[in-house]
Design a protein around this motif. Sequence first.
Motif, PDB file in Angstrom:
ATOM      1  N   UNK A 280      -6.049  -3.971  -3.860  1.00  0.00           N
ATOM      2  CA  UNK A 280      -5.522  -5.045  -2.542  1.00  0.00           C
ATOM      3  C   UNK A 280      -6.608  -5.538  -1.944  1.00  0.00           C
ATOM      4  N   UNK A 281      -8.066  -5.295  -2.347  1.00  0.00           N
ATOM      5  CA  UNK A 281      -9.198  -5.860  -1.692  1.00  0.00           C
ATOM      6  C   UNK A 281      -9.152  -5.948  -0.108  1.00  0.00           C
ATOM      7  N   UNK A 282      -8.910  -4.679   0.420  1.00  0.00           N
ATOM      8  CA  UNK A 282      -8.876  -4.536   1.924  1.00  0.00           C
ATOM      9  C   UNK A 282      -9.629  -3.139   2.144  1.00  0.00           C
ATOM     10  N   UNK A 283     -10.236  -2.982   3.335  1.00  0.00           N
ATOM     11  CA  UNK A 283     -10.903  -1.757   3.955  1.00  0.00           C
ATOM     12  C   UNK A 283      -9.987  -0.577   3.694  1.00  0.00           C
ATOM     13  N   UNK A 284     -10.861   0.644   3.278  1.00  0.00           N
ATOM     14  CA  UNK A 284      -9.857   1.689   3.078  1.00  0.00           C
ATOM     15  C   UNK A 284      -9.096   2.147   4.554  1.00  0.00           C
ATOM     16  N   UNK A 285      -9.840   1.991   5.736  1.00  0.00           N
ATOM     17  CA  UNK A 285      -9.192   1.953   6.888  1.00  0.00           C
ATOM     18  C   UNK A 285      -7.867   1.175   7.282  1.00  0.00           C
ATOM     19  N   UNK A 286      -7.638   0.238   6.687  1.00  0.00           N
ATOM     20  CA  UNK A 286      -6.596  -0.502   6.830  1.00  0.00           C
ATOM     21  C   UNK A 286      -5.570  -0.169   5.912  1.00  0.00           C
ATOM     22  N   UNK A 287      -6.006   0.422   4.755  1.00  0.00           N
ATOM     23  CA  UNK A 287      -4.999   1.012   3.618  1.00  0.00           C
ATOM     24  C   UNK A 287      -4.337   2.307   4.542  1.00  0.00           C
ATOM     25  N   UNK A 288      -5.351   3.011   5.037  1.00  0.00           N
ATOM     26  CA  UNK A 288      -4.593   4.349   5.693  1.00  0.00           C
ATOM     27  C   UNK A 288      -3.608   3.916   6.751  1.00  0.00           C
ATOM     28  N   UNK A 289      -4.068   3.039   7.550  1.00  0.00           N
ATOM     29  CA  UNK A 289      -3.343   2.634   8.897  1.00  0.00           C
ATOM     30  C   UNK A 289      -1.939   1.920   8.418  1.00  0.00           C
ATOM     31  N   UNK A 290      -1.967   1.093   7.373  1.00  0.00           N
ATOM     32  CA  UNK A 290      -0.724   0.306   6.820  1.00  0.00           C
ATOM     33  C   UNK A 290       0.092   1.310   6.293  1.00  0.00           C
ATOM     34  N   UNK A 291      -0.526   2.501   5.630  1.00  0.00           N
ATOM     35  CA  UNK A 291       0.451   3.620   5.061  1.00  0.00           C
ATOM     36  C   UNK A 291       1.360   4.217   6.341  1.00  0.00           C
ATOM     37  N   UNK A 292       0.330   4.688   7.148  1.00  0.00           N
ATOM     38  CA  UNK A 292       0.742   5.480   8.458  1.00  0.00           C
ATOM     39  C   UNK A 292       1.927   4.491   9.148  1.00  0.00           C
TER      40      UNK A 292
ATOM     41  N   UNK B 100       0.812  -1.040   0.028  1.00  0.00           N
ATOM     42  CA  UNK B 100      -0.262   0.091   0.086  1.00  0.00           C
ATOM     43  C   UNK B 100       0.808   1.160  -0.082  1.00  0.00           C
ATOM     44  N   UNK B 101       1.981   1.279   0.562  1.00  0.00           N
ATOM     45  CA  UNK B 101       2.690   2.464   0.758  1.00  0.00           C
ATOM     46  C   UNK B 101       3.189   2.740  -0.695  1.00  0.00           C
ATOM     47  N   UNK B 102       3.877   1.795  -1.407  1.00  0.00           N
ATOM     48  CA  UNK B 102       4.315   2.064  -2.731  1.00  0.00           C
ATOM     49  C   UNK B 102       3.425   2.473  -3.601  1.00  0.00           C
ATOM     50  N   UNK B 103       2.138   1.972  -3.361  1.00  0.00           N
ATOM     51  CA  UNK B 103       1.156   2.272  -4.461  1.00  0.00           C
ATOM     52  C   UNK B 103       0.597   3.981  -4.160  1.00  0.00           C
ATOM     53  N   UNK B 104       0.358   4.162  -2.619  1.00  0.00           N
ATOM     54  CA  UNK B 104       0.394   5.684  -2.403  1.00  0.00           C
ATOM     55  C   UNK B 104       1.268   6.582  -3.118  1.00  0.00           C
ATOM     56  N   UNK B 105       2.468   5.810  -2.922  1.00  0.00           N
ATOM     57  CA  UNK B 105       3.727   6.913  -3.342  1.00  0.00           C
ATOM     58  C   UNK B 105       3.827   7.131  -4.760  1.00  0.00           C
ATOM     59  N   UNK B 106       3.112   6.107  -5.404  1.00  0.00           N
ATOM     60  CA  UNK B 106       3.124   5.974  -6.938  1.00  0.00           C
ATOM     61  C   UNK B 106       2.078   7.024  -7.592  1.00  0.00           C
TER      62      UNK B 106
ATOM     63  N   UNK C  74      -1.520   6.415  -6.353  1.00  0.00           N
ATOM     64  CA  UNK C  74      -2.813   5.965  -6.354  1.00  0.00           C
ATOM     65  C   UNK C  74      -3.562   6.480  -5.088  1.00  0.00           C
ATOM     66  N   UNK C  75      -4.722   6.700  -5.242  1.00  0.00           N
ATOM     67  CA  UNK C  75      -5.705   7.331  -4.091  1.00  0.00           C
ATOM     68  C   UNK C  75      -5.949   5.935  -3.069  1.00  0.00           C
ATOM     69  N   UNK C  76      -6.254   6.589  -1.995  1.00  0.00           N
ATOM     70  CA  UNK C  76      -6.735   5.282  -1.175  1.00  0.00           C
ATOM     71  C   UNK C  76      -7.580   4.259  -1.561  1.00  0.00           C
ATOM     72  N   UNK C  77      -8.692   5.028  -2.006  1.00  0.00           N
ATOM     73  CA  UNK C  77      -9.716   4.077  -2.449  1.00  0.00           C
ATOM     74  C   UNK C  77      -9.390   3.159  -3.477  1.00  0.00           C
ATOM     75  N   UNK C  78      -8.426   3.612  -4.284  1.00  0.00           N
ATOM     76  CA  UNK C  78      -7.876   2.687  -5.610  1.00  0.00           C
ATOM     77  C   UNK C  78      -6.997   1.582  -4.978  1.00  0.00           C
ATOM     78  N   UNK C  79      -6.319   1.954  -4.014  1.00  0.00           N
ATOM     79  CA  UNK C  79      -5.460   0.782  -3.405  1.00  0.00           C
ATOM     80  C   UNK C  79      -6.284  -0.242  -2.559  1.00  0.00           C
ATOM     81  N   UNK C  80      -7.201   0.155  -1.920  1.00  0.00           N
ATOM     82  CA  UNK C  80      -8.276  -0.774  -1.140  1.00  0.00           C
ATOM     83  C   UNK C  80      -8.855  -1.531  -1.925  1.00  0.00           C
ATOM     84  N   UNK C  81      -9.406  -1.016  -3.365  1.00  0.00           N
ATOM     85  CA  UNK C  81      -9.912  -1.724  -4.133  1.00  0.00           C
ATOM     86  C   UNK C  81      -8.786  -2.944  -4.917  1.00  0.00           C
TER      87      UNK C  81
END
Length: 170
Positions: free
Chosen positions: A141-153, A124-130, A132-139
């Motif tokens: 990786x098939x994980x909730x958007x809150x999980x995406x934000x938490x993992x990037x943090x 998720x970090x590398x996707x965000x770095x490249x 991608x928006x949070x919702x795109x990463x969540x979609x």
Amino acid sequence: MTTLEFSYSLDKLSSSLKPFALKLTRDMDDANDLMQDTMVKAFTNKDKFTEGTNLKAWLYTIMKNTFITNYQRMMRRGTFVDTTDNLHYINSGDVLVENGAYGDFTMDDIHGAIEGLDDVYKSPFMMHYRGFKYHEIAEKLDIPIGTVKNRIHIARKILKDDLHVYRHKN
């Protein structure tokens, strides 16, 4: 007002705050982040809300102040403050000296730190770095958007700790 009643009132008003958040940020993901920050601040400060007053106005104020604080913080990060006696060198490209070897070592360290991340954080970090928006990463990786934000943090925190030698000291 009980915590349950307060929570219900926040939930009811959240939909009317969304357009205001979008107007302030002009980006859906940033608006969602602002909404989340506003709701968290409102809930953690519910004891400061006076029952019988306008909850909606209170939430708008929290949102506006949160946005302004975040904006000011972002502007301060990009501001260069010269503390030397040679003020005439500000914004002068003539005095810029780059050390390519130092930059190479730094980039090697950064890449090494990123490669050292567990895949659950690295992806998720590398996707965000490249970009991608949070919702795109969540979609993707098939994980909730809150999980995406938490993992990037968490990835940022790990990288910050791993790369502490590059932290600027004032």
